[in-house]
Design a protein around this motif. Sequence first.
Motif, PDB file in Angstrom:
ATOM      1  N   GLN A 132       0.834  -1.205   0.000  1.00  0.00           N
ATOM      2  CA  GLN A 132       0.000   0.000   0.000  1.00  0.00           C
ATOM      3  C   GLN A 132       0.869   1.255   0.000  1.00  0.00           C
ATOM      4  O   GLN A 132       1.601   1.499   0.962  1.00  0.00           O
ATOM      5  N   GLY A 133       0.761   2.047  -1.049  1.00  0.00           N
ATOM      6  CA  GLY A 133       1.545   3.284  -1.144  1.00  0.00           C
ATOM      7  C   GLY A 133       0.667   4.508  -0.949  1.00  0.00           C
ATOM      8  O   GLY A 133       0.314   5.191  -1.907  1.00  0.00           O
ATOM      9  N   TYR A 134       0.316   4.768   0.272  1.00  0.00           N
ATOM     10  CA  TYR A 134      -0.478   5.954   0.596  1.00  0.00           C
ATOM     11  C   TYR A 134       0.416   7.022   1.246  1.00  0.00           C
ATOM     12  O   TYR A 134       0.579   8.106   0.736  1.00  0.00           O
ATOM     13  N   SER A 135       0.978   6.671   2.415  1.00  0.00           N
ATOM     14  CA  SER A 135       1.672   7.675   3.227  1.00  0.00           C
ATOM     15  C   SER A 135       2.963   8.156   2.570  1.00  0.00           C
ATOM     16  O   SER A 135       3.631   7.413   1.849  1.00  0.00           O
ATOM     17  N   GLU A 136       3.283   9.398   2.888  1.00  0.00           N
ATOM     18  CA  GLU A 136       4.540   9.989   2.434  1.00  0.00           C
ATOM     19  C   GLU A 136       5.188  10.659   3.628  1.00  0.00           C
ATOM     20  O   GLU A 136       4.529  10.901   4.641  1.00  0.00           O
ATOM     21  N   THR A 166       5.768   1.681   4.144  1.00  0.00           N
ATOM     22  CA  THR A 166       5.149   0.652   3.323  1.00  0.00           C
ATOM     23  C   THR A 166       5.384  -0.712   3.979  1.00  0.00           C
ATOM     24  O   THR A 166       6.463  -1.292   3.881  1.00  0.00           O
ATOM     25  N   SER A 167       4.346  -1.214   4.637  1.00  0.00           N
ATOM     26  CA  SER A 167       4.454  -2.494   5.338  1.00  0.00           C
ATOM     27  C   SER A 167       4.701  -3.614   4.345  1.00  0.00           C
ATOM     28  O   SER A 167       4.031  -3.673   3.312  1.00  0.00           O
ATOM     29  N   ALA A 168       5.600  -4.502   4.690  1.00  0.00           N
ATOM     30  CA  ALA A 168       5.886  -5.698   3.891  1.00  0.00           C
ATOM     31  C   ALA A 168       6.259  -5.367   2.447  1.00  0.00           C
ATOM     32  O   ALA A 168       6.241  -6.249   1.587  1.00  0.00           O
ATOM     33  N   GLY A 169       6.597  -4.118   2.188  1.00  0.00           N
ATOM     34  CA  GLY A 169       6.975  -3.725   0.827  1.00  0.00           C
ATOM     35  C   GLY A 169       8.163  -4.518   0.298  1.00  0.00           C
ATOM     36  O   GLY A 169       8.310  -4.702  -0.905  1.00  0.00           O
ATOM     37  N   GLN A 170       8.988  -5.004   1.207  1.00  0.00           N
ATOM     38  CA  GLN A 170      10.155  -5.795   0.771  1.00  0.00           C
ATOM     39  C   GLN A 170       9.739  -7.096   0.098  1.00  0.00           C
ATOM     40  O   GLN A 170      10.512  -7.692  -0.638  1.00  0.00           O
ATOM     41  N   HIS A 171       8.507  -7.557   0.363  1.00  0.00           N
ATOM     42  CA  HIS A 171       8.026  -8.789  -0.258  1.00  0.00           C
ATOM     43  C   HIS A 171       7.262  -8.510  -1.554  1.00  0.00           C
ATOM     44  O   HIS A 171       6.923  -9.442  -2.275  1.00  0.00           O
ATOM     45  N   ALA A 172       6.918  -7.259  -1.775  1.00  0.00           N
ATOM     46  CA  ALA A 172       5.915  -6.947  -2.799  1.00  0.00           C
ATOM     47  C   ALA A 172       6.534  -6.768  -4.173  1.00  0.00           C
ATOM     48  O   ALA A 172       7.679  -6.346  -4.311  1.00  0.00           O
ATOM     49  N   ASN A 173       5.729  -7.070  -5.199  1.00  0.00           N
ATOM     50  CA  ASN A 173       6.116  -6.719  -6.559  1.00  0.00           C
ATOM     51  C   ASN A 173       5.130  -5.733  -7.194  1.00  0.00           C
ATOM     52  O   ASN A 173       5.369  -5.234  -8.273  1.00  0.00           O
ATOM     53  N   ARG A 206      14.315   1.512   0.708  1.00  0.00           N
ATOM     54  CA  ARG A 206      15.212   1.217   1.838  1.00  0.00           C
ATOM     55  C   ARG A 206      14.374   0.630   2.967  1.00  0.00           C
ATOM     56  O   ARG A 206      13.215   1.010   3.160  1.00  0.00           O
ATOM     57  N   PRO A 207      14.969  -0.316   3.681  1.00  0.00           N
ATOM     58  CA  PRO A 207      14.237  -0.903   4.805  1.00  0.00           C
ATOM     59  C   PRO A 207      14.182   0.061   5.994  1.00  0.00           C
ATOM     60  O   PRO A 207      15.091   0.872   6.178  1.00  0.00           O
ATOM     61  N   ILE A 208      13.116  -0.021   6.775  1.00  0.00           N
ATOM     62  CA  ILE A 208      13.041   0.733   8.032  1.00  0.00           C
ATOM     63  C   ILE A 208      12.688  -0.263   9.120  1.00  0.00           C
ATOM     64  O   ILE A 208      11.722  -1.024   8.982  1.00  0.00           O
ATOM     65  N   PHE A 217       8.829  -2.021   7.941  1.00  0.00           N
ATOM     66  CA  PHE A 217       8.451  -0.968   6.988  1.00  0.00           C
ATOM     67  C   PHE A 217       9.526  -0.789   5.930  1.00  0.00           C
ATOM     68  O   PHE A 217      10.632  -1.294   6.056  1.00  0.00           O
ATOM     69  N   ASN A 218       9.153   0.067   4.958  1.00  0.00           N
ATOM     70  CA  ASN A 218      10.109   0.468   3.927  1.00  0.00           C
ATOM     71  C   ASN A 218       9.779   1.872   3.481  1.00  0.00           C
ATOM     72  O   ASN A 218       8.656   2.342   3.664  1.00  0.00           O
ATOM     73  N   GLN A 219      10.784   2.486   2.876  1.00  0.00           N
ATOM     74  CA  GLN A 219      10.503   3.722   2.148  1.00  0.00           C
ATOM     75  C   GLN A 219      10.802   3.457   0.675  1.00  0.00           C
ATOM     76  O   GLN A 219      11.880   2.947   0.340  1.00  0.00           O
ATOM     77  N   PHE A 220       9.870   3.798  -0.181  1.00  0.00           N
ATOM     78  CA  PHE A 220      10.052   3.619  -1.626  1.00  0.00           C
ATOM     79  C   PHE A 220      10.338   4.956  -2.288  1.00  0.00           C
ATOM     80  O   PHE A 220       9.791   5.984  -1.882  1.00  0.00           O
ATOM     81  N   PHE A 221      11.187   4.892  -3.296  1.00  0.00           N
ATOM     82  CA  PHE A 221      11.526   6.094  -4.068  1.00  0.00           C
ATOM     83  C   PHE A 221      11.174   5.849  -5.525  1.00  0.00           C
ATOM     84  O   PHE A 221      11.456   4.772  -6.069  1.00  0.00           O
ATOM     85  N   PHE A 222      10.562   6.845  -6.138  1.00  0.00           N
ATOM     86  CA  PHE A 222      10.179   6.756  -7.547  1.00  0.00           C
ATOM     87  C   PHE A 222      10.896   7.851  -8.306  1.00  0.00           C
ATOM     88  O   PHE A 222      10.724   9.033  -8.014  1.00  0.00           O
ATOM     89  N   ASP A 223      11.708   7.398  -9.245  1.00  0.00           N
ATOM     90  CA  ASP A 223      12.529   8.347  -9.987  1.00  0.00           C
ATOM     91  C   ASP A 223      12.219   8.165 -11.473  1.00  0.00           C
ATOM     92  O   ASP A 223      12.693   7.210 -12.095  1.00  0.00           O
ATOM     93  N   ASP A 224      11.352   9.039 -11.997  1.00  0.00           N
ATOM     94  CA  ASP A 224      10.905   8.926 -13.394  1.00  0.00           C
ATOM     95  C   ASP A 224      10.417   7.520 -13.740  1.00  0.00           C
ATOM     96  O   ASP A 224      10.833   6.934 -14.743  1.00  0.00           O
TER      97      ASP A 224
END
Lengths: 402, 381
Positions: A132-136, A166-173, A206-208, A217-224
């Motif tokens: 789930q990518g809601y929070s920033e 992002t909970s469990a984002g490390q497992h997600a595709n 990056r993992p948190i 948790f994780n933080q995701f970065f979107f670059d273009d």
Amino acid sequence: MNAPMKTPDFTAAREAAFRAEIAEFVADSLPDRMRRDHELGRSLSRADHVCWQRKLVARGWGAPHWPEEWGGAGWSMRQLFVFEEAMSALGAPASPAFNTRMIGPILLAHGDEAQKRRFLPRALNFDDWWCQGYSEPGAGSDLASLQTRAVRDGDHYVVNGSKIWTSAGQHANWMFCLVRTDREARAQNGISFLLIDLTSPGVSFRPIRHFFGAHVFNQFFFDDVRVPVENRVGDENAGWSIAKALLEHERLYSSRHTEARRKLGRLRRLAGEVELDGAPAARDPRFRQVLARRAMEVRSLEYATMRALERLVETGEIGAYASVLKLKGIEINQRLDEAVFDLLGPDALPADAAWETPAAADFPHPDARNAAEARYWFRGPAIAGGSQEVQRGIIAKRILNM
Amino acid sequence: MRFAPTEDEVMVEDTLDRLLTEMIDAAPRRDGEPPAPEPGALRARLGQLGLWGGWLPECAGGGGGGARMLLILARGLGRRPVGSGYLGACVLPGALLARAAAGQGAGRAPAADLCARIAAGEATAAAAIFEPRRRWAPDPILVARPDGDGVILTGEKVHVAEPSGAEAFLVSAAEAGGASVFLVPADAPGLTVRTYPAFDGAEMARLSFDAVRLPAAAARLHGPGEGAGAIEEALRIARFAMAAETLGACEAALAQTIDYQRERKQFGRPLASFQALQFRAADLHSEIELLRSVVLGAAETLAGPPTAHARADIAAAAAMAAETGDLVAREAIHLHGAIGMTRELGVGRHLMRINALTRWLGDADHLRETFLRIEEEEAAA
Ligand SMILES: Cc1cc2nc3c(=O)[nH]c(=O)nc-3n(C[C@H](O)[C@H](O)[C@H](O)COP(=O)(O)OP(=O)(O)OC[C@H]3O[C@@H](n4cnc5c(N)ncnc54)[C@H](O)[C@@H]3O)c2cc1C
């Protein structure tokens, strides 16, 4: 449950047979180790979750609340409730909510045919793992202030920004993600709901770690990051109402009554084992008061959840009542965690990892394992999915008209 | 009776705070971890400055600073939960050793020697008091049987704090005439030390005594008839330090939370401007003021003779610390939002440390019961 509701399709006799069927399935299919880990509130691995979900799917129970044509079971709400309660009481883990309880219902309600065909079967079978990518970083309780941008470029959006917690984002595709598609409009009106393939170029994370050490948790970065326009759910700039509908689903399940029931079981087992002043805690007058309170709270939470389900069947919505469920469900779970932790006294000291050391040979209570971490983990749900304060705000405004 | 710190006390507080800041800043950075100095190095520095053992009596190699000094150190270290090991490696063993050093027994000389080196931050010892399935009962089941001119210890101890590097364990044992306390070298034959991590990251140990033979004279720090009182006193001092450490943790956790809420904006304004959050902070502040008051009051009475009133004050401070500490630390996490859950930010360490202290030395229920029993004893007298 002790007081089955009389619904024409699900009589007490059928309920008993159904419970027996569930018990047999769990006995045959659930590995002991997984049951044990789940009972102790330890998190399961990705592989464990996938393995269990596929067994459920094979039995037709992978997402019983979905419509039958997509793999649902076509049960009444009462039967759904019994299913979840019985599975949990037998120590079966619930599959991670993102696939079957979040993106599933959203696609069913708002997705187009192509999206449903493409994503629903894979979500059901956990061929994809969603997050789930809601929070920033700058948008938490004030979710509508989110800044991750998606700019249209032909038949793609180009996404830039960052999502966090992002909970469990490390497992997600895959991620279902809220992005800003109109920077001029009022905050809520410029948001769209995008499905992002996390293997796309330009995605990194990056993992948190949680304060007790686990990677949650994780933080995701979107670059273009280029996302095809066909991955947008609903209209452009109309993502906010979809986002909110999803949150109501999230909150309904955040009553967490099944977890509470499981924790009560752990508390009861320990009450027979742990001695206070030379007698089992179960006979200690002060502890009995605690146990009675916790047990009554769990009952009330179960009935409260059933009422929500009843309303959902009759009116098709849950409404602000979901906020009450979340507020109280979290508190009840937290008090159960605390009761377990307190009952253990000094024997709650060993970290979960301590059980892997030679010292563990002498640890008195196997049910003590992970007691502190389980309690610490559960600080999180009070913040996630709209914090307790956000729920209080909703209750005051939407229910009490204050 | 004086509550406000003296000028000298303020200086000690500042010195401690500066040193901690300096050592935390110099600590190696590890990704996702809050920086913390190496505990041995911190202990050595505090020892050199006369702070580590500053509370211990001079006859035991300390600075003679007593309860107020203990308060300053424990509270200051509580503000920075860096895992100093102060309570486990200095306060609890120091209390047992200092009392032996002030006595007349044959254990006086070795106790004074070890205590002086502990005070200087050069050595550590660990107290082994609690036993399996007995929660915080202070009376030992582990037995010391006479054996010629020595004794043989057989039994189990659990939840021994700061076991690594301890040169000796201070072990309570049942003898014919009552509870005693023995000085057991860490490498004594027959002693098995099995360490395990506690949930706050500290190391704890289980000790198994399989016919551990000791020369009775020098090893007996407190003989039967003396031991029970010595253990009770040591626990009292350690629980006072626990209350002080918890007070420091509460102060730091609330301050950090309010600072963050001033910075963090949601809905276009700082979180600190929301009345609901102001009320929460005001409630926490007021709880902490009560805790601060009872801890300062207990420091005063701890300095005097151990009357029932004094002992009840300390039980009250510890019980209130257990409850208020857990509340404040939970709220500090919650009021930060998700960032409060992270290891990196470190506010969660206060909760783990406060909880570990109460699991180790006695939880709120136990301490309340202790308090009431002492008060009833006082009323009956
Ligand atoms: C365990 C966990 C899992 C999560 N998983 C996900 C995930 O998978 N995907 C995702 O997108 N997000 C996730 N989140 C993020 C979650 O949605 C946010 O943490 C939440 O919305 C709160 O935002 P924040 O952390 O920025 O806190 P803030 O909004 O900064 O709030 C900080 C504190 O202030 C309080 N507060 C804020 N505003 C007010 C007000 N007006 N009045 C009174 N009090 C107020 C809050 O209740 C909170 O206690 C997760 C969070 C947690 C803890």
